[in-house]
Design an enzyme around this catalytic site. Structure first.
Site, PDB file in Angstrom:
ATOM      1  N   ASP A  10     -28.654   3.753   6.016  1.00  0.00           N
ATOM      2  CA  ASP A  10     -27.400   4.444   5.690  1.00  0.00           C
ATOM      3  C   ASP A  10     -27.177   5.582   6.654  1.00  0.00           C
ATOM      4  O   ASP A  10     -26.053   5.860   7.077  1.00  0.00           O
ATOM      5  CB  ASP A  10     -27.487   5.046   4.278  1.00  0.00           C
ATOM      6  CG  ASP A  10     -27.354   3.976   3.231  1.00  0.00           C
ATOM      7  OD1 ASP A  10     -27.175   2.810   3.619  1.00  0.00           O
ATOM      8  OD2 ASP A  10     -27.461   4.319   2.035  1.00  0.00           O
ATOM      9  N   PHE A  11     -28.280   6.255   6.997  1.00  0.00           N
ATOM     10  CA  PHE A  11     -28.176   7.422   7.874  1.00  0.00           C
ATOM     11  C   PHE A  11     -27.610   7.027   9.243  1.00  0.00           C
ATOM     12  O   PHE A  11     -26.682   7.656   9.756  1.00  0.00           O
ATOM     13  CB  PHE A  11     -29.561   8.063   8.021  1.00  0.00           C
ATOM     14  CG  PHE A  11     -29.560   9.255   8.940  1.00  0.00           C
ATOM     15  CD1 PHE A  11     -29.032  10.463   8.515  1.00  0.00           C
ATOM     16  CD2 PHE A  11     -30.059   9.156  10.229  1.00  0.00           C
ATOM     17  CE1 PHE A  11     -29.014  11.561   9.356  1.00  0.00           C
ATOM     18  CE2 PHE A  11     -30.036  10.246  11.080  1.00  0.00           C
ATOM     19  CZ  PHE A  11     -29.519  11.454  10.643  1.00  0.00           C
ATOM     20  N   LEU A  17       1.389 -15.930 -14.955  1.00  0.00           N
ATOM     21  CA  LEU A  17       1.025 -17.299 -15.319  1.00  0.00           C
ATOM     22  C   LEU A  17       1.230 -17.522 -16.799  1.00  0.00           C
ATOM     23  O   LEU A  17       1.075 -16.597 -17.593  1.00  0.00           O
ATOM     24  CB  LEU A  17      -0.453 -17.529 -15.014  1.00  0.00           C
ATOM     25  CG  LEU A  17      -0.863 -17.621 -13.556  1.00  0.00           C
ATOM     26  CD1 LEU A  17      -2.377 -17.602 -13.452  1.00  0.00           C
ATOM     27  CD2 LEU A  17      -0.320 -18.891 -12.931  1.00  0.00           C
ATOM     28  N   GLU A  35     -10.233 -21.618 -10.818  1.00  0.00           N
ATOM     29  CA  GLU A  35     -10.837 -20.330 -10.424  1.00  0.00           C
ATOM     30  C   GLU A  35     -11.000 -19.488 -11.674  1.00  0.00           C
ATOM     31  O   GLU A  35     -10.316 -19.722 -12.669  1.00  0.00           O
ATOM     32  CB  GLU A  35      -9.901 -19.574  -9.466  1.00  0.00           C
ATOM     33  CG  GLU A  35      -9.760 -20.247  -8.133  1.00  0.00           C
ATOM     34  CD  GLU A  35      -8.506 -19.800  -7.405  1.00  0.00           C
ATOM     35  OE1 GLU A  35      -7.806 -18.876  -7.895  1.00  0.00           O
ATOM     36  OE2 GLU A  35      -8.220 -20.386  -6.355  1.00  0.00           O
ATOM     37  N   LYS A  78     -10.322 -16.114 -13.785  1.00  0.00           N
ATOM     38  CA  LYS A  78      -9.205 -15.166 -13.830  1.00  0.00           C
ATOM     39  C   LYS A  78      -9.800 -13.768 -13.845  1.00  0.00           C
ATOM     40  O   LYS A  78     -10.399 -13.346 -14.835  1.00  0.00           O
ATOM     41  CB  LYS A  78      -8.361 -15.407 -15.082  1.00  0.00           C
ATOM     42  CG  LYS A  78      -7.064 -14.644 -15.071  1.00  0.00           C
ATOM     43  CD  LYS A  78      -6.143 -15.144 -16.172  1.00  0.00           C
ATOM     44  CE  LYS A  78      -4.775 -14.494 -16.092  1.00  0.00           C
ATOM     45  NZ  LYS A  78      -4.815 -13.056 -16.280  1.00  0.00           N
ATOM     46  N   GLU A  83      -6.952  -9.922  -6.329  1.00  0.00           N
ATOM     47  CA  GLU A  83      -7.159  -8.994  -7.435  1.00  0.00           C
ATOM     48  C   GLU A  83      -8.148  -7.907  -7.027  1.00  0.00           C
ATOM     49  O   GLU A  83      -9.283  -8.224  -6.670  1.00  0.00           O
ATOM     50  CB  GLU A  83      -7.721  -9.818  -8.609  1.00  0.00           C
ATOM     51  CG  GLU A  83      -7.475  -9.243  -9.956  1.00  0.00           C
ATOM     52  CD  GLU A  83      -6.086  -9.530 -10.498  1.00  0.00           C
ATOM     53  OE1 GLU A  83      -5.242 -10.141  -9.815  1.00  0.00           O
ATOM     54  OE2 GLU A  83      -5.837  -9.101 -11.641  1.00  0.00           O
ATOM     55  N   LYS A 128      -7.347 -18.462 -21.438  1.00  0.00           N
ATOM     56  CA  LYS A 128      -8.037 -17.190 -21.697  1.00  0.00           C
ATOM     57  C   LYS A 128      -9.173 -17.404 -22.699  1.00  0.00           C
ATOM     58  O   LYS A 128      -8.972 -18.062 -23.724  1.00  0.00           O
ATOM     59  CB  LYS A 128      -7.056 -16.166 -22.263  1.00  0.00           C
ATOM     60  CG  LYS A 128      -5.889 -15.880 -21.308  1.00  0.00           C
ATOM     61  CD  LYS A 128      -6.004 -14.537 -20.675  1.00  0.00           C
ATOM     62  CE  LYS A 128      -5.046 -13.613 -21.354  1.00  0.00           C
ATOM     63  NZ  LYS A 128      -5.078 -12.279 -20.919  1.00  0.00           N
TER      64      LYS A 128
HETATM   65  S1  IVH Z   1      -2.934 -17.079  -9.132  1.00  0.00           S
HETATM   66  C1  IVH Z   1       1.927 -17.409  -9.752  1.00  0.00           C
HETATM   67  N1  IVH Z   1      -5.480 -16.784  -9.450  1.00  0.00           N
HETATM   68  O1  IVH Z   1      -3.488 -13.169 -13.185  1.00  0.00           O
HETATM   69  C2  IVH Z   1       0.765 -16.560 -10.067  1.00  0.00           C
HETATM   70  N2  IVH Z   1      -4.056 -15.170 -10.442  1.00  0.00           N
HETATM   71  O2  IVH Z   1      -1.004 -13.905 -14.945  1.00  0.00           O
HETATM   72  C3  IVH Z   1      -0.376 -16.930  -9.208  1.00  0.00           C
HETATM   73  N3  IVH Z   1      -5.227 -13.373 -11.600  1.00  0.00           N
HETATM   74  O3  IVH Z   1      -0.775 -11.662 -11.562  1.00  0.00           O
HETATM   75  C4  IVH Z   1      -1.549 -16.121  -9.543  1.00  0.00           C
HETATM   76  N4  IVH Z   1      -7.263 -14.070 -11.189  1.00  0.00           N
HETATM   77  O4  IVH Z   1      -3.067 -10.718 -11.135  1.00  0.00           O
HETATM   78  C5  IVH Z   1      -4.266 -16.276  -9.727  1.00  0.00           C
HETATM   79  N5  IVH Z   1      -7.784 -16.646  -9.616  1.00  0.00           N
HETATM   80  C6  IVH Z   1      -6.592 -16.138  -9.884  1.00  0.00           C
HETATM   81  C7  IVH Z   1      -6.401 -14.958 -10.625  1.00  0.00           C
HETATM   82  C8  IVH Z   1      -5.115 -14.498 -10.887  1.00  0.00           C
HETATM   83  C9  IVH Z   1      -6.537 -13.132 -11.753  1.00  0.00           C
HETATM   84  C10 IVH Z   1      -4.157 -12.508 -12.169  1.00  0.00           C
HETATM   85  C11 IVH Z   1      -3.103 -12.123 -11.164  1.00  0.00           C
HETATM   86  C12 IVH Z   1      -1.800 -12.603 -11.697  1.00  0.00           C
HETATM   87  C13 IVH Z   1      -2.131 -12.832 -13.135  1.00  0.00           C
HETATM   88  C14 IVH Z   1      -1.293 -13.994 -13.607  1.00  0.00           C
END
Ligand code: IVH
Length: 672
Positions: A34-35, A84, A114, A116, A173, A312
């Site tokens: 780090d230094f 979404l 992916e 969320k 994100e 979710k």
């Molecule tokens: S794709 C058309 N992929 O979830 C929207 N969104 O409700 C395309 N989010 O505003 C978004 N992980 O902030 C996408 N793997 C992911 C995500 C992701 C988190 C969030 C993002 C978006 C919200 C959608």
């Protein structure tokens, strides 16, 4: 160094710093200490100061921040940042799959899954491979341009690893990693401040902070998951992901291509538990149709794409018995009620205790002794009690009554109007407060006396030898030797540690005093501004407010601290013990040529950093204030200064001077 040499050195250092940054943040490896890293960074900062024209557009020095943004310009997104469709049910996903299949008129499609990530959506624009803009989602149509803050996120490349020319945008994100969130809250506790309840909101607040150096300290991270770039080689979302990975973007490797909805459901089950091990909070998964052509064919509804959906996870919850409610007393006297629980396994860990926050929360839950309660770990790290299972309540259970007296010392608790928290006012007589203050005083960011620990402090307190930090400096060899477990060497070690505390700089001693809301950064600002403890003690509310970043809450707390006799006496004793209660010689005013003159600094400068400019003004007796009034002497205007300030200064006929003119002013004043 001549400009030719400087150019070579700047490019060399930038290259090396980029390399080590990438290694550390993307590959989790290190090759230098780090230094060494900090030294290279400091060399580069110095060189860029000397040769500002030679600073590279993707200079790694931007990672450490330093830009103060008074306001963030609003920017329209190239295409709306949509949300979404959400669901909690697997049947809904099967229905979604039916809609996709009917919409495309075929079963020949794939999904890309992916996680969320529960953070803050960001849009990043690159031009000719260089990051030029970072914008928040805002209302989806337009967001805030927070580029200086975005540049402090180390995993976001300032220059991509590709020779792609032209403009493109990536979205992703930003988040505070779970571990950093815990660290941040530890720092808040040390500073006697309220902790943050949830990582997502904290990340969002952090990204909108005015001081990008503070943003840098919070160590945000960012996962990218979407790319807009017209390149024939990119036909699927999977191709975009691979392109981003190759270009050096941080893409979470948790994704999976699925050939049908069954595989999607398996992916959901696979991550239900495993996601707890990730560095970021996740609240579900995102399912996207993989082919970009098929995405286009399916199109959008008014709010969200028809080709993607979010599943979710239900917020993890468990039920368990409430064994007891205990009340913790912090070093500031703040009382935190804690639910002691029958241990229960929840979201990857065993939970034994949960915070009940304050008296209002106990009333809201209508908590009774021996209740069966629901605990949840949502976006928060610390589990919380979310409800009571009423049908399991014992017939003659008594409600939990918030104590009127301190559980430690019996003093009547007080609660300031409008505040939710109760305090024990017995500052000087309540054991956990006294011990807590000494522990804070010797902590790493304060006097850093690591030969003393919680246990020794407790022993000294029990023997009646330690009531306040100043008592440390009266301790004798014999007194310490008498403590259980102490021998000659350990005793000498403690005394050596205490002695070394006398060389700790003023700002850290000030932090160590534990004034409410005065964290390490605030202490530094106050120390630099006031120069010594006497000036700070004398400062009125208004004067405190004029220090950049000091708000009303801090100013009132500082005033309150110095209005108490006990504190003044404590400081006197610390002074007599030989602690550093003023800035070092080199930081003292070097002249008084700007005596009585007030300055506002606005914009970005080439020769000075803003802090240096402030320092220079102060070291010549001038005063830096934050707002423009008719009494102001000078407005030092840099590049990109806010138009509102300029207009106000012009209206009030204030002397507006450039950086160059400031230097001349200083030289002239010194000549007279
Ligand atoms: S794709 C058309 N992929 O979830 C929207 N969104 O409700 C395309 N989010 O505003 C978004 N992980 O902030 C996408 N793997 C992911 C995500 C992701 C988190 C969030 C993002 C978006 C919200 C959608």
């Amino acid at each position: 160094m001549n400009p030719e040499e400087a150019k070579k050195k700047i490019s060399d250092l930038s290259e090396k710093l980029h390399y080590h940054n990438q290694l550390y943040y993307m590959e989790d490896r290190i090759e230098i200490s780090d230094f060494e890293f900090d030294q290279m960074m400091n060399d580069l900062i110095e060189l860029e100061k000397e040769f500002p024209d030679l600073m590279l557009p993707d200079s790694p020095t931007q990672r450490v921040g330093g830009t103060i943004s008074k306001e963030f310009p609003t920017v329209r997104h190239s295409s709306p940042m949509l949300s979404l469709g959400n669901t909690y049910s697997e049947q809904d996903l099967i229905d979604f799959d039916g809609r996709v299949s009917r919409g495309l008129g075929t079963d020949n499609y794939q999904y890309f899954c992916e996680l969320k990530f529960d953070g803050v959506a960001l849009s990043l624009t690159y031009r000719d491979g260089i990051l030029v803009r970072g914008v928040t989602r805002g209302d989806g149509v337009q967001g805030d341009d927070i580029t200086p803050n975005v540049k402090t996120i180390r995993s976001i490349p300032l220059r991509i690893h590709s020779d792609y020319t032209g403009e493109f945008e990536v979205r992703g994100e930003a988040f505070i990693p779970k571990e950093e969130f815990v660290n941040l809250n530890k720092r808040k506790v040390q500073a006697g401040e309220d902790t943050y309840a949830n990582a997502r909101n904290t990340a969002s607040g952090t990204l909108k902070m005015q001081d990008s150096a503070e943003v840098a300290r919070r160590k945000l991270d960012c996962y990218l998951y979407s790319l807009t770039l017209t390149d024939r080689s990119i036909e699927t979302h999977e191709d975009s992901i691979h392109w981003m990975e190759k270009a050096g973007f941080n893409v979470s490797d948790t994704y999976k291509k699925c050939s049908d909805i069954k595989e999607v459901l398996a992916y959901i089950h696979e991550w239900e538990e495993k996601r707890q091990q990730l560095p970021v909070e996740t609240d579900g998964i995102v399912i996207k149709v993989n082919s970009l052509d098929q995405q286009n064919e399916l199109g959008f509804t008014a709010k969200s794409p028809r080709w993607a959906i979010a599943y979710k996870y239900k917020s993890e919850s468990a039920e368990t018995a409430l064994l007891d409610v205990t009340y913790q007393v912090g070093r500031t006297g703040a009382i935190t009620p804690v639910a002691e629980l029958d241990p229960v396994f929840l979201a990857g860990t065993t939970v034994k205790r949960a915070s009940l926050h304050n008296a209002n929360e106990i009333v809201r839950l209508d908590l009774h002794h021996k209740d069966v309660v629901f605990v949840e770990k949502g976006g928060e790290i610390i589990p919380k009690v979310t409800g009571v299972k009423l049908e399991a309540r014992h017939a003659n259970a008594d409600p939990v009554i918030y104590p009127a007296e301190c559980p430690e010392c019996g003093t009547a608790l007080v609660r300031t109007e409008g505040e939710a928290v109760h305090y024990c006012p017995n500052t000087m007589g309540c054991a956990p407060q006294i011990k807590g203050r000494v522990e804070h005083f010797i902590s790493r960011k304060a006097l850093d006396i690591d030969s003393l620990g919680e246990q020794t402090i407790s022993l000294l307190f029990d023997k009646g030898l330690l009531h306040s930090p100043a008592d440390l400096f009266d301790l004798t060899y014999e007194q310490i030797m008498e403590l259980e477990g102490f021998k000659d060497l350990s005793t000498k070690n403690v005394l050596k540690g205490i002695e070394a505390g006398k060389n700790i700089p003023f700002s850290r001693v000030l932090f160590g005093l534990g004034i409410r809301f005065v964290g390490a950064t605030v202490a530094e600002k106050l120390a630099t501004h006031f120069g010594n403890i006497d000036n700070l003690a004398k400062a009125g509310f208004e004067e405190l407010l004029s220090v950049p970043e000091i708000g009303e809450k801090i100013a009132a707390s500082v005033n309150d601290y110095f209005s108490q006799d006990l504190n003044i006496k404590e400081i006197d004793r610390l002074k007599k013990a030989g602690l550093q209660l003023e800035l070092e010689e080199s930081d003292q005013p070097s002249s008084d040529v700007l005596n009585g003159k007030t300055f506002v600094i606005s914009g970005v400068f080439t020769e000075f950093s803003r802090d240096e400019l402030k320092q220079t003004i102060k070291s010549h007796g001038g005063k830096v204030v934050s707002s423009i009034s008719s009494k102001l002497d000078y407005l030092v205007a840099g590049e990109n200064m806010g138009p509102a300030k300029l207009e106000k200064a012009t209206k009030l006929d204030i002397n507006i001077i450039s950086e160059q003119e400031f230097k001349e002013l200083l030289a002239e004043a010194a000549d007279v």
